[in-house]
Design an enzyme around this catalytic site. Structure first.
Site, PDB file in Angstrom:
ATOM      1  CB  THR A 154      -4.926  49.413 -38.728  1.00 15.46           C
ATOM      2  OG1 THR A 154      -5.136  50.803 -38.537  1.00 15.46           O
ATOM      3  CG2 THR A 154      -5.962  48.628 -37.963  1.00 15.46           C
ATOM      4  NE  ARG A 182     -10.719  59.130 -37.975  1.00 15.46           N
ATOM      5  CZ  ARG A 182     -10.178  57.947 -38.237  1.00 15.46           C
ATOM      6  NH1 ARG A 182      -9.309  57.418 -37.395  1.00 15.46           N
ATOM      7  NH2 ARG A 182     -10.500  57.298 -39.302  1.00 15.46           N
ATOM      8  CB  SER A 184     -10.436  54.485 -35.217  1.00 15.32           C
ATOM      9  OG  SER A 184     -10.097  53.360 -35.982  1.00 15.32           O
ATOM     10  CG  ASP A 185     -12.173  51.512 -39.352  1.00 13.11           C
ATOM     11  OD1 ASP A 185     -11.287  52.384 -39.355  1.00 13.11           O
ATOM     12  OD2 ASP A 185     -11.951  50.317 -39.631  1.00 13.11           O
ATOM     13  CB  THR A 203      -6.502  48.062 -42.378  1.00 15.96           C
ATOM     14  OG1 THR A 203      -5.626  49.202 -42.269  1.00 15.96           O
ATOM     15  CG2 THR A 203      -6.142  47.307 -43.647  1.00 15.96           C
ATOM     16  N   GLY A 206     -10.926  55.009 -42.051  1.00 12.95           N
ATOM     17  CA  GLY A 206     -12.028  54.653 -41.163  1.00 12.95           C
ATOM     18  C   GLY A 206     -13.363  55.234 -41.595  1.00 12.95           C
TER      19      GLY A 206
HETATM   20  N1  ASP Z   1      -8.769  52.271 -40.109  1.00  6.82           N
HETATM   21  C1  ASP Z   1      -7.891  53.088 -39.324  1.00  6.82           C
HETATM   22  C2  ASP Z   1      -8.579  54.373 -38.972  1.00  6.82           C
HETATM   23  O1  ASP Z   1      -9.144  54.988 -39.816  1.00  6.82           O
HETATM   24  C3  ASP Z   1      -6.580  53.395 -39.977  1.00  6.82           C
HETATM   25  C4  ASP Z   1      -5.901  52.249 -40.669  1.00  6.82           C
HETATM   26  O2  ASP Z   1      -6.490  51.210 -40.900  1.00  6.82           O
HETATM   27  O3  ASP Z   1      -4.702  52.391 -40.970  1.00  6.82           O
HETATM   28  O4  ASP Z   1      -8.499  54.771 -37.876  1.00  6.82           O
END
Ligand code: ASP
Length: 280
Positions: A154, A182, A184-185, A203, A206
């Site tokens: 991310t 789903r 994502s955060d 990152t 999430g």
């Molecule tokens: N935070 C992101 C998610 O869960 C993934 C990531 O940060 O690589 O969608």
């Protein structure tokens, strides 16, 4: 003026020196370009520009090169938080655009600030955003082999501008192989948050980030009088309590910069106009 950027958590940094180097080079190029932009633009404008540059780099899991979901589709999420106006803009699970963060920025002209799914994509089209396929051959191969990608991450940017205003932006292609739909955060205030006193971009997993409201929690602790470092320490202590997996970057209004991660594998860079620090 200050800037921090990250290229995500799920990286090959430890196993593949070439990828690690390429990511460091990309972060260096982008943070210098972004800082240049920050001379003439607000933090809120700059974080969008910088995240667009990161989305264009296929080394990262955002925009071009995003991971593919279980049904073979790419759904991306991105958000911006303007710490000065305290407004949050986001798109969740948008498809077929080159710069998800740009679509989030377009919502500045609307009363409604967070859009999801097909309607987010439709909104982008109505705004004249062209159709774009963000898949790259490597992600398609990984998907066909039904393997999770370990080479991407991310992206995020936090900036403090000449006026002393903060902003943050975060963009992701998600975890890869997730159940379609789903959330994502990265498109929420748990993964991306800013206020007049602090900005944070996260990152990692999430679900863990949302469970402890990592970004907004850190920013609130700074507001309540904790130092940036202490706010991070407390946020990551909570993450540890749930055995969570995440990393974050943050800048406060005094120009302090900090980062922390639960496992040392986040790639990121910090620049204050004089010293460029590259991590990982
Ligand atoms: N935070 C992101 C998610 O869960 C993934 C990531 O940060 O690589 O969608």
């Amino acid at each position: 003026m200050r800037m921090m950027i990250h290229g995500g958590f799920f990286t090959e940094s430890h196993t593949d020196p070439e990828t690690k180097l390429a990511k460091q080079e990309a972060l260096k190029r982008i943070i210098l370009q972004g800082y240049e932009w920050l001379q003439q633009h607000s933090a809120a404008e700059t974080v969008v520009k910088v995240v667009e540059l990161l989305e264009d780099d296929a080394l990262f899991n955002a925009g071009t090169g995003s991971q593919i979901q279980r049904d073979g589709k790419v759904r991306m999420s991105a958000s911006i938080m303007d710490g000065h106006t305290r407004k949050f803009y986001g798109v969740l699970n948008i498809e077929g655009v080159r710069h998800p963060v740009r679509v989030a920025a377009l919502l500045k002209q609307e009363e409604d600030r967070v859009l999801g799914g097909e309607m987010a994509t439709e909104y982008a089209r109505k705004q004249g955003i062209e159709a774009y396929d963000p898949r790259i051959p490597q992600r398609i191969q990984e998907f066909e082999a039904k393997q999770k990608s370990h080479g991407t991450g991310t992206v995020g940017c936090v900036a403090l501008d000449a006026q002393g205003y903060l902003a943050s932006a975060t963009s992701t292609g998600g975890k890869g192989f997730e159940i379609p739909g789903r959330i994502s955060d990265s498109g929420t205030t748990a993964g991306n948050f800013a206020s007049p006193v602090c900005g944070v971009s996260c990152t990692g997993v999430g679900e863990d980030i949302v469970s402890v409201a990592l970004a907004s929690g850190i920013v609130t602790r700074v507001k309540d009088g904790h130092s940036l470092k202490e706010a991070f320490r407390r946020g990551f202590e909570e993450l540890k309590e749930i055995d969570g997996f995440a990393g974050a970057i943050g800048i406060d209004h005094q120009g302090n910069m900090w980062h922390q991660d639960s496992h040392p594998s986040m790639v990121f860079a910090a620049y204050d106009g004089e010293t460029l620090t590259l991590f990982q």
